[in-house]
Scaffold this motif. Structure first.
Motif, mmCIF file in Angstrom:
data_model
loop_
_atom_site.group_PDB
_atom_site.id
_atom_site.type_symbol
_atom_site.label_atom_id
_atom_site.label_comp_id
_atom_site.label_asym_id
_atom_site.label_seq_id
_atom_site.Cartn_x
_atom_site.Cartn_y
_atom_site.Cartn_z
ATOM 1 N N ASP A 4 0.789 -1.070 0.021
ATOM 2 C CA ASP A 4 0.172 0.233 0.017
ATOM 3 C C ASP A 4 0.769 1.256 -0.045
ATOM 4 O O ASP A 4 1.893 1.270 0.779
ATOM 5 C CB ASP A 4 -0.985 0.088 1.175
ATOM 6 N N ALA A 18 -5.387 12.524 -12.529
ATOM 7 C CA ALA A 18 -5.588 11.336 -12.467
ATOM 8 C C ALA A 18 -5.189 10.519 -13.720
ATOM 9 O O ALA A 18 -4.511 9.603 -13.770
ATOM 10 C CB ALA A 18 -7.081 10.850 -11.890
ATOM 11 N N GLN A 41 -8.773 0.140 -11.430
ATOM 12 C CA GLN A 41 -7.550 -0.674 -11.434
ATOM 13 C C GLN A 41 -6.794 -0.621 -12.699
ATOM 14 O O GLN A 41 -7.298 -0.536 -13.823
ATOM 15 C CB GLN A 41 -8.178 -2.163 -11.287
ATOM 16 N N SER A 52 -4.857 -1.078 -7.393
ATOM 17 C CA SER A 52 -6.191 -0.626 -7.405
ATOM 18 C C SER A 52 -5.961 0.836 -6.868
ATOM 19 O O SER A 52 -5.156 1.043 -5.511
ATOM 20 C CB SER A 52 -7.002 -1.493 -6.474
ATOM 21 N N ILE A 53 -6.806 1.891 -7.092
ATOM 22 C CA ILE A 53 -6.445 3.154 -6.937
ATOM 23 C C ILE A 53 -8.033 3.831 -6.233
ATOM 24 O O ILE A 53 -8.970 3.695 -7.026
ATOM 25 C CB ILE A 53 -6.203 4.049 -7.911
ATOM 26 N N ASP A 54 -7.945 3.912 -4.919
ATOM 27 C CA ASP A 54 -9.240 4.460 -4.265
ATOM 28 C C ASP A 54 -9.525 5.817 -4.791
ATOM 29 O O ASP A 54 -8.739 6.703 -4.976
ATOM 30 C CB ASP A 54 -9.184 4.012 -2.789
ATOM 31 N N VAL A 83 -5.231 9.366 -0.981
ATOM 32 C CA VAL A 83 -5.444 8.506 -2.160
ATOM 33 C C VAL A 83 -4.826 7.377 -1.732
ATOM 34 O O VAL A 83 -3.539 7.216 -1.814
ATOM 35 C CB VAL A 83 -5.085 9.140 -3.332
ATOM 36 N N GLU A 84 -5.623 6.254 -1.644
ATOM 37 C CA GLU A 84 -4.851 5.005 -1.380
ATOM 38 C C GLU A 84 -4.545 4.099 -2.719
ATOM 39 O O GLU A 84 -5.607 3.991 -3.270
ATOM 40 C CB GLU A 84 -5.631 3.943 -0.066
ATOM 41 N N ILE A 85 -3.382 3.681 -2.884
ATOM 42 C CA ILE A 85 -2.970 2.866 -4.176
ATOM 43 C C ILE A 85 -2.293 1.608 -3.427
ATOM 44 O O ILE A 85 -1.403 1.464 -2.970
ATOM 45 C CB ILE A 85 -1.837 3.688 -4.729
ATOM 46 N N ALA A 97 2.530 1.623 -8.536
ATOM 47 C CA ALA A 97 2.039 2.271 -7.478
ATOM 48 C C ALA A 97 2.524 3.560 -7.172
ATOM 49 O O ALA A 97 1.984 4.641 -7.045
ATOM 50 C CB ALA A 97 1.725 1.569 -6.202
ATOM 51 N N TYR A 100 2.368 6.153 -9.873
ATOM 52 C CA TYR A 100 0.969 6.925 -9.917
ATOM 53 C C TYR A 100 1.059 7.771 -8.742
ATOM 54 O O TYR A 100 0.587 9.327 -9.015
ATOM 55 C CB TYR A 100 -0.128 5.979 -9.593
ATOM 56 N N ALA A 101 1.556 7.576 -7.730
ATOM 57 C CA ALA A 101 1.667 8.291 -6.250
ATOM 58 C C ALA A 101 2.371 9.619 -6.356
ATOM 59 O O ALA A 101 2.112 10.905 -6.326
ATOM 60 C CB ALA A 101 1.880 7.702 -5.322
#
Length: 128
Positions: A4, A18, A41, A52-54, A83-85, A97, A100-101
């Motif tokens: 995570d 995004a 996803q 998976s990106i919340d 934002v949880e990835i 991940a 993306y972050a």
């Protein structure tokens, strides 16, 4: 198990943010929405989820980053966008991940949290 990563953002990420973050992960992945569109996803060619990106959550409670992430995050200003990835523990997923972050943080400001790498997770990067 998952690896995570949390992006703690100074402002709500826009659709453009995004999309840029998705593009930063590469173009070889399929993108799909699950949970009624609340989770995005990145999938491999066999439709297996890699990341998976919340949906971003707005954190307003003072001290919440400290409580959830520990003393190194006591200085995270609130409100913040969380934002949880979650990356699968397969090879290369934690790097997706992180990419993306990092792109989200570059665009919306903030910093990144991730657990220290362990035997079940591959090293993703350092605190940004």
């Amino acid at each position: 198990m998952t690896y995570d990563v949390v992006a703690l953002l100074e402002r709500m990420p826009s659709d453009e943010d995004a999309l840029a973050a998705l593009a930063a992960t590469g173009t070889e992945h399929r993108v799909r929405a699950v949970s009624g569109g609340l989770v995005i996803q990145l999938c491999d060619e066999g439709d297996m989820p890699l990341v998976s990106i919340d949906t971003p959550m707005y954190i307003q409670a003072p001290g919440e980053p400290l409580r959830l992430l520990g003393p190194a995050y006591a200085d995270v200003p609130v409100p913040t966008w969380w934002v949880e990835i979650r990356a699968a523990t397969r090879d290369g997923c934690s790097q997706l991940a992180w990419r993306y972050a990092e792109e989200l943080v570059d665009r919306a400001g903030g910093r990144i949290w991730a657990p220290p790498p362990g035997p079940a997770a591959e090293a993703g990067g350092a605190d940004a």
